[in-house]
Design a protein around this motif. Structure first.
Motif, PDB file in Angstrom:
ATOM      1  N   THR A  57      -7.442   4.639  -0.290  1.00  0.00           N
ATOM      2  CA  THR A  57      -8.534   5.025   0.609  1.00  0.00           C
ATOM      3  C   THR A  57      -8.418   4.287   1.938  1.00  0.00           C
ATOM      4  O   THR A  57      -8.610   4.880   3.002  1.00  0.00           O
ATOM      5  N   ALA A  58      -8.076   3.006   1.898  1.00  0.00           N
ATOM      6  CA  ALA A  58      -7.898   2.223   3.129  1.00  0.00           C
ATOM      7  C   ALA A  58      -6.739   2.783   3.952  1.00  0.00           C
ATOM      8  O   ALA A  58      -6.819   2.856   5.188  1.00  0.00           O
ATOM      9  N   LEU A  59      -5.662   3.193   3.282  1.00  0.00           N
ATOM     10  CA  LEU A  59      -4.526   3.795   3.985  1.00  0.00           C
ATOM     11  C   LEU A  59      -4.948   5.100   4.652  1.00  0.00           C
ATOM     12  O   LEU A  59      -4.624   5.340   5.820  1.00  0.00           O
ATOM     13  N   SER A 102      -2.165   6.294 -14.695  1.00  0.00           N
ATOM     14  CA  SER A 102      -0.730   6.076 -14.906  1.00  0.00           C
ATOM     15  C   SER A 102      -0.119   5.196 -13.817  1.00  0.00           C
ATOM     16  O   SER A 102       0.668   4.295 -14.098  1.00  0.00           O
ATOM     17  N   ALA A 103      -0.489   5.468 -12.576  1.00  0.00           N
ATOM     18  CA  ALA A 103       0.063   4.680 -11.464  1.00  0.00           C
ATOM     19  C   ALA A 103      -0.389   3.229 -11.544  1.00  0.00           C
ATOM     20  O   ALA A 103       0.415   2.311 -11.367  1.00  0.00           O
ATOM     21  N   ALA A 104      -1.664   3.012 -11.822  1.00  0.00           N
ATOM     22  CA  ALA A 104      -2.182   1.647 -11.913  1.00  0.00           C
ATOM     23  C   ALA A 104      -1.508   0.887 -13.051  1.00  0.00           C
ATOM     24  O   ALA A 104      -1.175  -0.293 -12.921  1.00  0.00           O
ATOM     25  N   LYS A 105      -1.279   1.573 -14.150  1.00  0.00           N
ATOM     26  CA  LYS A 105      -0.621   0.953 -15.294  1.00  0.00           C
ATOM     27  C   LYS A 105       0.805   0.528 -14.928  1.00  0.00           C
ATOM     28  O   LYS A 105       1.229  -0.574 -15.251  1.00  0.00           O
ATOM     29  N   PHE A 108       0.667  -2.458 -12.533  1.00  0.00           N
ATOM     30  CA  PHE A 108      -0.030  -3.645 -13.055  1.00  0.00           C
ATOM     31  C   PHE A 108      -1.205  -4.059 -12.167  1.00  0.00           C
ATOM     32  O   PHE A 108      -1.409  -5.239 -11.886  1.00  0.00           O
ATOM     33  N   ILE A 109      -1.958  -3.044 -11.693  1.00  0.00           N
ATOM     34  CA  ILE A 109      -3.184  -3.300 -10.941  1.00  0.00           C
ATOM     35  C   ILE A 109      -4.281  -2.429 -11.534  1.00  0.00           C
ATOM     36  O   ILE A 109      -4.012  -1.535 -12.337  1.00  0.00           O
ATOM     37  N   SER A 110      -5.517  -2.676 -11.118  1.00  0.00           N
ATOM     38  CA  SER A 110      -6.620  -1.868 -11.632  1.00  0.00           C
ATOM     39  C   SER A 110      -6.659  -0.513 -10.925  1.00  0.00           C
ATOM     40  O   SER A 110      -6.172  -0.364  -9.797  1.00  0.00           O
ATOM     41  N   GLN A 111      -7.257   0.465 -11.581  1.00  0.00           N
ATOM     42  CA  GLN A 111      -7.429   1.784 -10.969  1.00  0.00           C
ATOM     43  C   GLN A 111      -8.295   1.673  -9.719  1.00  0.00           C
ATOM     44  O   GLN A 111      -8.024   2.324  -8.711  1.00  0.00           O
ATOM     45  N   GLN A 112      -9.322   0.837  -9.800  1.00  0.00           N
ATOM     46  CA  GLN A 112     -10.211   0.645  -8.652  1.00  0.00           C
ATOM     47  C   GLN A 112      -9.454   0.042  -7.472  1.00  0.00           C
ATOM     48  O   GLN A 112      -9.623   0.467  -6.332  1.00  0.00           O
ATOM     49  N   GLY A 113      -8.606  -0.936  -7.741  1.00  0.00           N
ATOM     50  CA  GLY A 113      -7.819  -1.558  -6.674  1.00  0.00           C
ATOM     51  C   GLY A 113      -6.866  -0.559  -6.035  1.00  0.00           C
ATOM     52  O   GLY A 113      -6.683  -0.541  -4.811  1.00  0.00           O
ATOM     53  N   LEU A 114      -6.263   0.283  -6.855  1.00  0.00           N
ATOM     54  CA  LEU A 114      -5.355   1.310  -6.351  1.00  0.00           C
ATOM     55  C   LEU A 114      -6.115   2.312  -5.497  1.00  0.00           C
ATOM     56  O   LEU A 114      -5.670   2.679  -4.406  1.00  0.00           O
ATOM     57  N   ASN A 115      -7.267   2.745  -5.973  1.00  0.00           N
ATOM     58  CA  ASN A 115      -8.082   3.694  -5.215  1.00  0.00           C
ATOM     59  C   ASN A 115      -8.497   3.106  -3.872  1.00  0.00           C
ATOM     60  O   ASN A 115      -8.426   3.781  -2.842  1.00  0.00           O
ATOM     61  N   THR A 133       0.831  -1.205   0.000  1.00  0.00           N
ATOM     62  CA  THR A 133       0.000   0.000   0.000  1.00  0.00           C
ATOM     63  C   THR A 133       0.866   1.256   0.000  1.00  0.00           C
ATOM     64  O   THR A 133       0.573   2.221  -0.710  1.00  0.00           O
ATOM     65  N   MET A 134       1.944   1.250   0.750  1.00  0.00           N
ATOM     66  CA  MET A 134       2.837   2.401   0.777  1.00  0.00           C
ATOM     67  C   MET A 134       3.531   2.571  -0.578  1.00  0.00           C
ATOM     68  O   MET A 134       3.720   3.694  -1.049  1.00  0.00           O
ATOM     69  N   ARG A 135       3.871   1.466  -1.216  1.00  0.00           N
ATOM     70  CA  ARG A 135       4.464   1.524  -2.557  1.00  0.00           C
ATOM     71  C   ARG A 135       3.449   2.079  -3.554  1.00  0.00           C
ATOM     72  O   ARG A 135       3.778   2.900  -4.417  1.00  0.00           O
ATOM     73  N   TYR A 136       2.179   1.670  -3.415  1.00  0.00           N
ATOM     74  CA  TYR A 136       1.120   2.178  -4.290  1.00  0.00           C
ATOM     75  C   TYR A 136       0.970   3.684  -4.120  1.00  0.00           C
ATOM     76  O   TYR A 136       0.846   4.425  -5.092  1.00  0.00           O
ATOM     77  N   PHE A 137       0.979   4.144  -2.874  1.00  0.00           N
ATOM     78  CA  PHE A 137       0.839   5.577  -2.605  1.00  0.00           C
ATOM     79  C   PHE A 137       1.999   6.351  -3.218  1.00  0.00           C
ATOM     80  O   PHE A 137       1.801   7.393  -3.850  1.00  0.00           O
ATOM     81  N   LYS A 138       3.211   5.857  -3.050  1.00  0.00           N
ATOM     82  CA  LYS A 138       4.394   6.515  -3.606  1.00  0.00           C
ATOM     83  C   LYS A 138       4.293   6.607  -5.129  1.00  0.00           C
ATOM     84  O   LYS A 138       4.563   7.651  -5.718  1.00  0.00           O
ATOM     85  N   GLU A 139       3.873   5.534  -5.759  1.00  0.00           N
ATOM     86  CA  GLU A 139       3.749   5.522  -7.217  1.00  0.00           C
ATOM     87  C   GLU A 139       2.661   6.491  -7.673  1.00  0.00           C
ATOM     88  O   GLU A 139       2.832   7.194  -8.664  1.00  0.00           O
ATOM     89  N   LEU A 140       1.546   6.544  -6.956  1.00  0.00           N
ATOM     90  CA  LEU A 140       0.463   7.471  -7.293  1.00  0.00           C
ATOM     91  C   LEU A 140       0.947   8.913  -7.174  1.00  0.00           C
ATOM     92  O   LEU A 140       0.668   9.735  -8.043  1.00  0.00           O
TER      93      LEU A 140
END
Length: 82
Positions: free
Chosen positions: A53-55, A36-39, A42-49, A21-28
């Motif tokens: 949001t959970a973080l 762009s971050a989801a791409k 290699f995850i969905s935009q919904q999964g990233l969101n 999750t922290m890596r996802y936030f950094k990439e976003l």
């Protein structure tokens, strides 16, 4: 002196999930958009969101401002990124 930390299987999985999750936030934050971050991740935009949001919910602080043209970090998000 070595320090050993023992995780239960569930504890280890939760810790790994937090790292993801922290890596996802950094990439976003670097990409500026969910698309762009989801791409890149290699995850969905919904999964990233959902992960971001959970973080935010867990920390009880808003880390990003969502807008039509992407995301911007809040002051709290900037501090968290450091």
């Amino acid at each position: 002196m070595k320090i050993r930390i023992k995780f239960s299987k569930q504890g280890a999985m939760k810790f790994i999930g937090h790292l993801d999750t922290m890596r996802y936030f950094k990439e976003l934050a670097e990409a500026g958009t969910f698309y762009s971050a989801a791409k890149r991740l290699f995850i969905s935009q919904q999964g990233l969101n959902k992960a971001v949001t959970a973080l935010e919910d867990e920390l009880d602080v808003k880390l990003i401002e969502r807008g039509r043209r992407g995301v911007t970090l809040t002051p709290e998000g900037q501090r968290f990124l450091v």
